[in-house]
Design an enzyme around this catalytic site. Structure first.
Site, PDB file in Angstrom:
ATOM      1  N   LYS A  47      13.453   2.751  -5.646  1.00 17.80           N
ATOM      2  CA  LYS A  47      12.332   2.185  -4.892  1.00 17.80           C
ATOM      3  C   LYS A  47      11.578   3.342  -4.252  1.00 17.80           C
ATOM      4  O   LYS A  47      12.125   4.427  -4.035  1.00 17.80           O
ATOM      5  CB  LYS A  47      12.824   1.229  -3.805  1.00 17.80           C
ATOM      6  CG  LYS A  47      11.821   0.160  -3.418  1.00 17.80           C
ATOM      7  CD  LYS A  47      11.687  -0.942  -4.464  1.00 17.80           C
ATOM      8  CE  LYS A  47      10.675  -1.992  -4.038  1.00 17.80           C
ATOM      9  NZ  LYS A  47      10.560  -3.067  -5.033  1.00 17.80           N
ATOM     10  N   ASP A 100       4.354  -2.873  -5.961  1.00 16.40           N
ATOM     11  CA  ASP A 100       5.037  -3.719  -4.981  1.00 16.40           C
ATOM     12  C   ASP A 100       3.961  -4.094  -3.969  1.00 16.40           C
ATOM     13  O   ASP A 100       2.757  -4.016  -4.280  1.00 16.40           O
ATOM     14  CB  ASP A 100       6.210  -2.961  -4.341  1.00 16.40           C
ATOM     15  CG  ASP A 100       7.157  -3.870  -3.543  1.00 16.40           C
ATOM     16  OD1 ASP A 100       7.952  -4.567  -4.173  1.00 16.40           O
ATOM     17  OD2 ASP A 100       7.078  -3.883  -2.304  1.00 16.40           O
TER      18      ASP A 100
END
Length: 444
Positions: free
Chosen positions: A126, A166
């Site tokens: 991430k 995201d």
């Protein structure tokens, strides 16, 4: 003290001031205790849990850029490369003021299990920045994205680490970053997913997380002898996940009556009109309150409170820890019988425990939110093969992946004597595959 308790204490001690990461690790370790206790001697000897909770690598860097007033701005940039046991790191980039190392570590940790559940060869990672694209001009967003990628490109690649979008990172941001990556490396490869359709993107990627959420929800309902048709649904958020979850839910006969954004929520008893929401959010980049100004049957309420709206099914699709214990009590009191997470860890631990204790069906995000990363991996496959699949082909693959995830989660829960506990089932099923790979590859 058990092995899982020791590891959690170690995580808290060695990672101070990271509550989101602590929360994610505790939830996973608590549900894995069944598996760990059965193999404790072997796992201790191999240091499996110590390795599992420690990212392989964290990259932190500054991102300088110039705003439209000619002033230099500085943001923080990160990439957490958590676990590559089953494939290249895969996970989104988030641009939002709330971004910090704790949040990205929690997201990367969750991503390891989520990606494992897809059955595809992708590890967990991430990244992101505390940059806020809201209110910025296209030129400012481009300046930031190019500076961000100037540093990040050193650590990513089609077979190494493949970021996606995201929160705060859509097609515009992916485009600017991909252009800079190509410019710096001279490579035209599948290093980012969520690309435009004319330059390597995949059909269904925009819809994937929302559609996938409904596909796995449908599987859960079917096994319980229920159907989505005729149910009243409340969905938090109004971004990609929420919009396309609403689209697929309505297509399958449900009625979505409420949606929200960070300012408040709208309630439309006649059913949310998605064409209006899409125009507000995808075209005009406006606020959800504009829906009530355009639709007579709708009412807008400032602030939180969407979970007080009466519904059969609740789909939290906004952000982490948005649904707390009081919200869960309101859902139960209003007759809600199923909750499926569209966002990453949107339900607090207390709320999750209460929902399960009350007998509601509950599907955790690492399973129900996996459609986005699954389709990202399908985009990687198309890029590697220099192919482009049709919408129907990708959608069918996505539907199959989500059905397979449900089967794995349900089976794992049954095998360990906690049938219907999909939180435990998702963690166990994801863990088993990753640990097998870690054991096979030696001390890495």
């Amino acid at each position: 003290m058990s092995y899982t308790e020791e590891i959690y204490a170690r995580v808290v001690e060695q990672n101070p001031g990271e509550p989101e990461f602590h929360q994610a690790v505790k939830e996973v370790l608590d549900t894995l205790k069944l598996v760990i206790d059965a193999n404790e001697e072997e796992y201790r000897k191999l240091g499996i849990l110590e390795r599992l909770v420690e990212p392989e690598r964290i990259i932190s860097f500054r991102v300088p850029w110039v705003d439209d007033q000619g002033k230099v701005q500085i943001n923080k940039g990160y990439r957490v490369q958590f676990n590559s046991a089953i494939g290249p790191y895969k996970g989104g980039l988030r641009f939002h003021p709330s971004v910090n190392q704790s949040i990205l570590k929690f997201l990367g940790f969750e991503q390891v299990f989520k990606n494992s559940l897809t059955g595809l060869p992708i590890g967990g990672g991430k990244g992101g920045s505390n940059f806020d694209p809201k209110g910025k001009s296209d030129r400012e967003v481009m300046a930031f994205c190019q500076s961000f990628m100037t540093e990040l490109h050193k650590y990513i690649g089609a077979d190494q680490d493949v970021p996606a979008g995201d929160i705060g990172v859509g097609g515009r941001e992916i485009g600017y970053m991909y252009g800079q990556y190509k410019r710096l490396t001279g490579l035209y490869e599948g290093v980012l997913t969520g690309k435009g359709l004319t330059w390597g993107g995949s059909l269904v990627r925009t819809q994937a997380t929302g559609y996938g959420l409904i596909y796995i929800l449908n599987e859960m309902l079917k096994e319980a002898g229920k159907a989505l048709e005729g149910q009243t649904v409340v969905i938090s958020g109004s971004g990609n996940v929420a919009i396309y979850a609403a689209e697929k839910a309505e297509e399958l006969g449900a009625k979505v009556v409420a949606m929200s954004d960070s300012n408040g929520y709208v309630y439309d008893p006649e059913g949310i009109k998605l064409d209006v929401v899409k125009d507000i959010k995808e075209v005009k980049r406006g606020r959800i309150k504009e829906y009530a100004e355009r639709v007579d049957s709708a009412v807008y309420t400032e602030g939180k409170g969407i979970w007080t709206v009466k519904c059969d099914i609740a789909l939290p699709c906004a952000t982490q820890n948005e649904l707390n214990l009081e919200d869960a009590k309101a859902l139960v009191a209003n007759g809600c019988f199923a909750v499926a997470e569209g966002a990453n860890m949107p339900t607090t631990r207390e709320a999750t425990d209460f929902i399960q204790e009350q007998g509601l069906m509950f599907m955790p995000g690492k399973a129900s939110n996996a459609g986005g990363v699954a389709t990202s991996a399908l985009e990687m496959s198309q890029n590697s093969a220099r192919l482009s699949w049709s919408f129907e082909e990708v959608d069918a693959k996505l539907k199959g992946i989500m059905a397979d995830i449900y089967a794995k989660v349900s089976d794992a829960a049954k095998r360990y004597g906690v049938e219907g506990n999909f939180v435990a089932g998702a963690n166990i099923a994801g863990f088993e595959k990753v640990v097998d790979a870690m054991k096979a590859q030696g001390l890495v």
